[in-house]
Motif scaffolding. Structure first.
Motif, PDB file in Angstrom:
ATOM      1  N   SER A  49       0.832  -1.206   0.000  1.00 39.15           N
ATOM      2  CA  SER A  49       0.000   0.000   0.000  1.00 39.15           C
ATOM      3  C   SER A  49       0.867   1.257   0.000  1.00 39.15           C
ATOM      4  O   SER A  49       0.604   2.211  -0.744  1.00 39.15           O
ATOM      5  N   ARG A  52       2.558   1.622  -3.455  1.00 37.27           N
ATOM      6  CA  ARG A  52       1.594   2.076  -4.469  1.00 37.27           C
ATOM      7  C   ARG A  52       1.330   3.575  -4.332  1.00 37.27           C
ATOM      8  O   ARG A  52       1.273   4.301  -5.329  1.00 37.27           O
ATOM      9  N   GLY A  53       1.159   4.048  -3.106  1.00 36.47           N
ATOM     10  CA  GLY A  53       0.949   5.481  -2.888  1.00 36.47           C
ATOM     11  C   GLY A  53       2.130   6.316  -3.356  1.00 36.47           C
ATOM     12  O   GLY A  53       1.956   7.361  -4.000  1.00 36.47           O
ATOM     13  N   THR A  55       4.218   5.469  -5.634  1.00 38.96           N
ATOM     14  CA  THR A  55       4.320   5.336  -7.085  1.00 38.96           C
ATOM     15  C   THR A  55       3.481   6.384  -7.800  1.00 38.96           C
ATOM     16  O   THR A  55       3.785   6.753  -8.933  1.00 38.96           O
ATOM     17  N   VAL A  56       2.470   6.893  -7.141  1.00 41.05           N
ATOM     18  CA  VAL A  56       1.680   7.992  -7.711  1.00 41.05           C
ATOM     19  C   VAL A  56       2.265   9.337  -7.292  1.00 41.05           C
ATOM     20  O   VAL A  56       2.543  10.203  -8.125  1.00 41.05           O
ATOM     21  N   ASP A  70      -0.767   7.102 -12.617  1.00 44.49           N
ATOM     22  CA  ASP A  70      -1.760   6.052 -12.377  1.00 44.49           C
ATOM     23  C   ASP A  70      -1.361   4.750 -13.078  1.00 44.49           C
ATOM     24  O   ASP A  70      -1.523   3.661 -12.529  1.00 44.49           O
ATOM     25  N   GLU A  73       1.320   3.112 -11.101  1.00 44.29           N
ATOM     26  CA  GLU A  73       0.755   2.455  -9.918  1.00 44.29           C
ATOM     27  C   GLU A  73       0.165   1.091 -10.299  1.00 44.29           C
ATOM     28  O   GLU A  73       0.369   0.094  -9.601  1.00 44.29           O
ATOM     29  N   TRP A  74      -0.560   1.036 -11.405  1.00 41.60           N
ATOM     30  CA  TRP A  74      -1.131  -0.233 -11.826  1.00 41.60           C
ATOM     31  C   TRP A  74      -0.026  -1.256 -12.115  1.00 41.60           C
ATOM     32  O   TRP A  74      -0.121  -2.422 -11.727  1.00 41.60           O
ATOM     33  N   SER A  77       1.484  -2.538  -8.885  1.00 38.28           N
ATOM     34  CA  SER A  77       0.558  -3.483  -8.248  1.00 38.28           C
ATOM     35  C   SER A  77       0.594  -4.847  -8.931  1.00 38.28           C
ATOM     36  O   SER A  77       0.652  -5.885  -8.264  1.00 38.28           O
TER      37      SER A  77
END
Length: 163
Positions: A49, A52-53, A55-56, A70, A73-74, A77
């Motif tokens: 988590s 991912r945060g 990464t944006v 975005d 982020e994908w 993930s």
């Protein structure tokens, strides 16, 4: 000499404008890198988590647009999920995300050099499949992605051009 001082001042100024990174805790060690970050993690919900945060937010802080951040982020993930499925829970991973010109680079390292990504026979438009589309989406979002050997196993590299 003046040029060297000017470059040193510019580097100091860039460092002071870096986005904040979370404190290091067991299973999550994050460092700045040029126009991005490197995270050494042990696979866990909290670490994923947080990464991912970042990464944006980090690429946005260095000038990437929202759509590119975005997409990054994908990709992170998907690659982290694939690494856990291949290597098991609590696998040590390294994630690098950084802005390069008008693009974002995403690199994920895992220790399983012999477990390479493979495509399933699932059609991208299948309504019944619950998994198996990840590499097809990776092909669409980062068409020049590659797998290379790394000191810790393998590294999957994805290059995302700005929209």
């Amino acid at each position: 000499m003046d040029d060297m001082l000017r470059r040193a001042r510019m580097n100091d100024q860039r460092r002071s404008q870096r986005p904040a990174l979370p404190a290091c805790v067991p299973g999550l060690y994050v460092q700045h890198r040029d126009r991005g970050f490197v995270a050494h993690i042990t696979a866990s919900e909290v670490a994923f988590s947080t990464v991912r945060g970042l990464t944006v937010s980090v690429p946005l802080a260095y000038g990437a647009d929202q759509a590119t951040a975005d997409t990054a982020e994908w990709l992170v993930s998907e690659l982290l999920g694939n690494a856990v499925r291949a290597c098991g829970d609590h696998v040590p991973l390294v994630v690098e995300v950084y802005v390069s010109g008008r693009s974002v680079q995403v690199n994920v390292h895992d220790p399983a050099a012999d477990l390479l990504p493979h495509r399933s026979a699932v059609a991208m438009d299948s309504d019944n499949a619950e998994s198996g589309r990840g590499l097809g989406l990776l092909d669409m979002l980062a068409p020049c992605w590659e797998v290379v050997s790394s000191p810790v196993g393998k590294q999957i590299r994805c290059h995302i051009d700005a929209k």
